[in-house]
Structures are given as structure tokens and as C-alpha cells.
Design an enzyme around this catalytic site. Structure first.
Site, PDB file in Angstrom:
ATOM      1  CG  ASP A  44       6.447 -14.221  -8.375  1.00  0.00           C
ATOM      2  OD1 ASP A  44       6.854 -13.076  -8.611  1.00  0.00           O
ATOM      3  OD2 ASP A  44       5.957 -14.968  -9.244  1.00  0.00           O
ATOM      4  CG  ASP A  56       2.324 -11.444 -12.851  1.00  0.00           C
ATOM      5  OD1 ASP A  56       1.092 -11.371 -12.918  1.00  0.00           O
ATOM      6  OD2 ASP A  56       3.075 -10.456 -12.920  1.00  0.00           O
TER       7      ASP A  56
END
Length: 223
Positions: free
Chosen positions: A18, A20
Site C-alpha cells: 500500500d 499512504d
């Protein structure tokens, strides 16, 4: 958090990250933009901001069911504002060195952010653009559906069960689990513990990636 202390004791064909909260932190920038938007729509900003992480912008707005608000148009406005505001975006500690140790075709970023925003934030954090980037517009169903991570595996040419996911949200962890993938949760940006039994690490400072003799990947703690 009731997380197991040990890292996965197996090798993987690829690592999926991922963005953020996992490879970089954009919380300050995101919450500036979203806070202004929420205040302009009469929302309780403090209560609303924790709900924005890990999901696609359009889905976050649609879930509010605000009268007279077009989620697609509002999402576009927010995305433009976020692209313009990258102040304070930084790489998670150790992330740059960790991904530098990975073969280019063995890792990908799988994010709920639109592609243009993802590329802007990756650049602002001083991280390399990945060979494979799965962004919000690439899938019909975002996290927690398995689609984003399944697409990441497919683009890398590996089987889902041979991928290790690095995440920071429950939506992302559920997406990875639904895709049949093992996960590690990165916790440095967490204000509150997640209810999960997934192995937790603070950041990447204590981790290193090892490529085995047969070309697979292993994550280890530094001596």
C-alpha cells in the site's frame, strides 16, 4: 493490537505495498485538504477525518450520502487539491532502503489513490516510481475487495498466494486476506491500535529484504 511478533517464515515471489501510511506518510497533507472540504460541507471534521484512510475518494464521499453532492465531481476536485498540496509528505523510516533491495519486477504499489496523486506523493517522498502501480481507477472494486491486490499480482506475473502485502489499514488487510495473501501491518502512523492478529512492525528500520538463491524474497529483521 494482538499481533504475532514473528515475521512470516516463508519465501515469496513478490511484495505488494500500500502507499499512504505504509511506504510514505501523507496524513498532514490529506487531512488539510479533506478537513477544508468537510468543513465546507458542514461535517464534524474531527469525527470525519479518521474515515478517509484506506478507501477510494469517491467511495468515501458516496458513503456520506450528502444531498446534492456528486461523488465523482467532488472526488475529482479533492484529488486536484491533494496533487497540489504535497507539503510534509515523507517516506516511512527505512522504506527507501527496503525497496531498494528488491528486484524491480518483484514489487508493486497497490493504492486506493488515483494514479496522478499516487505518482505525485511518491515523488514528493523521494521514493522511486514502481514498475507496477495499481491505482484507484484500475479496478472496479477497491479495498476491502481483493481486486486491487489480485491485479497487482497479475501484473507482476505471480500467483496471489505467493505475495506478501504491506498495509496499514483494516480495509487493506481485509483486501489482502480476501486475495489469499499474507500480510504485515505497518503501524508508525497509527493513533490507535488495529484489531488484527497480523504481524505488526513499526516501520522498515529494523527490516531487510533478502533475495534467495532460487530468486524468491524473504523479509528478515536486521541483526
Amino acid at each position: 493490537m494482538t499481533a504475532t511478533p514473528d515475521l512470516p517464515q516463508r519465501d515469496f515471489a513478490a511484495f505488494l505495498f500500500d502507499m499512504d501510511g505504509t511506504l510514505l506518510t501523507s496524513i498532514k497533507a490529506a487531512e488539510r485538504v479533506w478537513g477544508d472540504w468537510a468543513a465546507g460541507h458542514g461535517l464534524d471534521v474531527a469525527a470525519f477525518l479518521p474515515t478517509i484512510h484506506g478507501k477510494r475518494t469517491e467511495e468515501t464521499i458516496r458513503a456520506l450520502e450528502l444531498p446534492g453532492v456528486d461523488p465523482v465531481a467532488e472526488a475529482a476536485r479533492i484529488t486536484l487539491a491533494e496533487i497540489e498540496d504535497v507539503a510534509g509528505i515523507e517516506a516511512i523510516e527505512g522504506a527507501a532502503a527496503f525497496i531498494a533491495g528488491l528486484p524491480a519486477q518483484r514489487w508493486a504499489i497497490v493504492t486506493s489513490a488515483p494514479r496522478a496523486l499516487a505518482e505525485a506523493r511518491i515523488a514528493a517522498a523521494g521514493l522511486p516510481q514502481p514498475a507496477v502501480l495499481v491505482a484507484a481507477e484500475d479496478v472496479e472494486r477497491g479495498k476491502p475487495a481483493p481486486d486491487p491486490f489480485l491485479l497487482g499480482a497479475r501484473k507482476l506475473g505471480v500467483e496471489p498466494q505467493d505475495c506478501l502485502v504491506f498495509e496499514d489499514t483494516l480495509a487493506g488487510l481485509r483486501s489482502a486476506a480476501a486475495a489469499g495473501m499474507a500480510s504485515i501491518v505497518v503501524t508508525v502512523t497509527h493513533a490507535h491500535p488495529l484489531e488484527t492478529d497480523v504481524t505488526a512492525v513499526l516501520d522498515y528500520a529494523d527490516l531487510r529484504a533478502v533475495t534467495t538463491a532460487d530468486g524468491l524474497l524473504r523479509v528478515q529483521r536486521r541483526a
